[in-house]
Design a protein around this motif. Structure first.
Motif, PDB file in Angstrom:
ATOM      1  N   GLY A 140       3.612  12.130   1.226  1.00 16.22           N
ATOM      2  CA  GLY A 140       4.528  11.447   0.314  1.00 16.22           C
ATOM      3  C   GLY A 140       4.847  10.008   0.669  1.00 16.22           C
ATOM      4  O   GLY A 140       5.667   9.378   0.009  1.00 16.22           O
ATOM      5  N   ILE A 141       4.207   9.473   1.694  1.00 20.23           N
ATOM      6  CA  ILE A 141       4.443   8.071   2.051  1.00 20.23           C
ATOM      7  C   ILE A 141       3.733   7.183   1.037  1.00 20.23           C
ATOM      8  O   ILE A 141       2.552   7.371   0.766  1.00 20.23           O
ATOM      9  N   GLU A 142       4.472   6.245   0.484  1.00 18.48           N
ATOM     10  CA  GLU A 142       3.918   5.376  -0.552  1.00 18.48           C
ATOM     11  C   GLU A 142       3.905   3.906  -0.165  1.00 18.48           C
ATOM     12  O   GLU A 142       3.257   3.105  -0.821  1.00 18.48           O
ATOM     13  N   PHE A 187      -8.302   5.716   8.438  1.00 18.94           N
ATOM     14  CA  PHE A 187      -8.430   6.257   7.095  1.00 18.94           C
ATOM     15  C   PHE A 187      -7.817   7.650   7.023  1.00 18.94           C
ATOM     16  O   PHE A 187      -7.117   7.986   6.065  1.00 18.94           O
ATOM     17  N   THR A 188      -8.059   8.472   8.042  1.00 17.15           N
ATOM     18  CA  THR A 188      -7.490   9.820   8.080  1.00 17.15           C
ATOM     19  C   THR A 188      -5.966   9.754   8.091  1.00 17.15           C
ATOM     20  O   THR A 188      -5.296  10.510   7.376  1.00 17.15           O
ATOM     21  N   ILE A 189      -5.419   8.853   8.876  1.00 19.11           N
ATOM     22  CA  ILE A 189      -3.963   8.684   8.932  1.00 19.11           C
ATOM     23  C   ILE A 189      -3.426   8.281   7.557  1.00 19.11           C
ATOM     24  O   ILE A 189      -2.402   8.806   7.104  1.00 19.11           O
ATOM     25  N   LEU A 190      -4.108   7.370   6.889  1.00 13.33           N
ATOM     26  CA  LEU A 190      -3.670   6.942   5.558  1.00 13.33           C
ATOM     27  C   LEU A 190      -3.691   8.106   4.577  1.00 13.33           C
ATOM     28  O   LEU A 190      -2.752   8.292   3.795  1.00 13.33           O
ATOM     29  N   SER A 249      -3.441   5.073  -3.568  1.00 10.16           N
ATOM     30  CA  SER A 249      -2.823   3.751  -3.605  1.00 10.16           C
ATOM     31  C   SER A 249      -1.511   3.747  -2.829  1.00 10.16           C
ATOM     32  O   SER A 249      -0.803   4.745  -2.761  1.00 10.16           O
ATOM     33  N   PHE A 250      -1.236   2.623  -2.220  1.00 13.75           N
ATOM     34  CA  PHE A 250      -0.017   2.391  -1.472  1.00 13.75           C
ATOM     35  C   PHE A 250       0.576   1.068  -1.913  1.00 13.75           C
ATOM     36  O   PHE A 250      -0.142   0.192  -2.378  1.00 13.75           O
ATOM     37  N   ARG A 251       1.857   0.916  -1.733  1.00 18.55           N
ATOM     38  CA  ARG A 251       2.482  -0.400  -1.828  1.00 18.55           C
ATOM     39  C   ARG A 251       2.439  -0.959  -0.422  1.00 18.55           C
ATOM     40  O   ARG A 251       2.792  -0.278   0.535  1.00 18.55           O
ATOM     41  N   ILE A 252       1.994  -2.184  -0.271  1.00 23.69           N
ATOM     42  CA  ILE A 252       1.886  -2.791   1.043  1.00 23.69           C
ATOM     43  C   ILE A 252       2.883  -3.941   1.132  1.00 23.69           C
ATOM     44  O   ILE A 252       2.915  -4.823   0.280  1.00 23.69           O
ATOM     45  N   VAL A 253       3.692  -3.907   2.190  1.00 19.92           N
ATOM     46  CA  VAL A 253       4.729  -4.900   2.415  1.00 19.92           C
ATOM     47  C   VAL A 253       4.352  -5.705   3.652  1.00 19.92           C
ATOM     48  O   VAL A 253       3.924  -5.142   4.655  1.00 19.92           O
ATOM     49  N   THR A 254       4.481  -7.007   3.565  1.00 15.24           N
ATOM     50  CA  THR A 254       4.244  -7.855   4.724  1.00 15.24           C
ATOM     51  C   THR A 254       5.449  -8.766   4.921  1.00 15.24           C
ATOM     52  O   THR A 254       6.374  -8.757   4.098  1.00 15.24           O
TER      53      THR A 254
END
Length: 75
Positions: free
Chosen positions: A16-18, A6-9, A44-49
């Protein structure tokens, strides 16, 4: 540990990482990410798999559904 994830996120978003890139091939990354996102409200993040190459539309749908479940249904 989940608190560390969670801290890393939080720090990543602050930098600025999205977009977060994940896949079942990364071990339990999707589960860890899903648990971290459920700890507290996170930016919020965009998550790519990713899915296996040379696959059918039905398999892609199944892979994406499974990925969403591993992420805790948050995406």
């Amino acid at each position: 540990p989940q608190e560390e994830v969670f801290t890393i996120l939080r720090e990543a978003r602050g930098a600025g990482i999205e977009v977060l890139d994940t896949a079942i091939a990364y071990g339990n990354a999707e589960e860890a990410l899903g648990r971290a996102l459920s700890l507290a409200p996170a930016p919020s993040f965009r998550i790519v798999t990713k899915v296996p190459r040379d696959t059918t539309a039905a398999r892609i749908d199944a892979e994406v559904t499974a990925s969403r479940e591993r992420l805790g249904g948050r995406v």
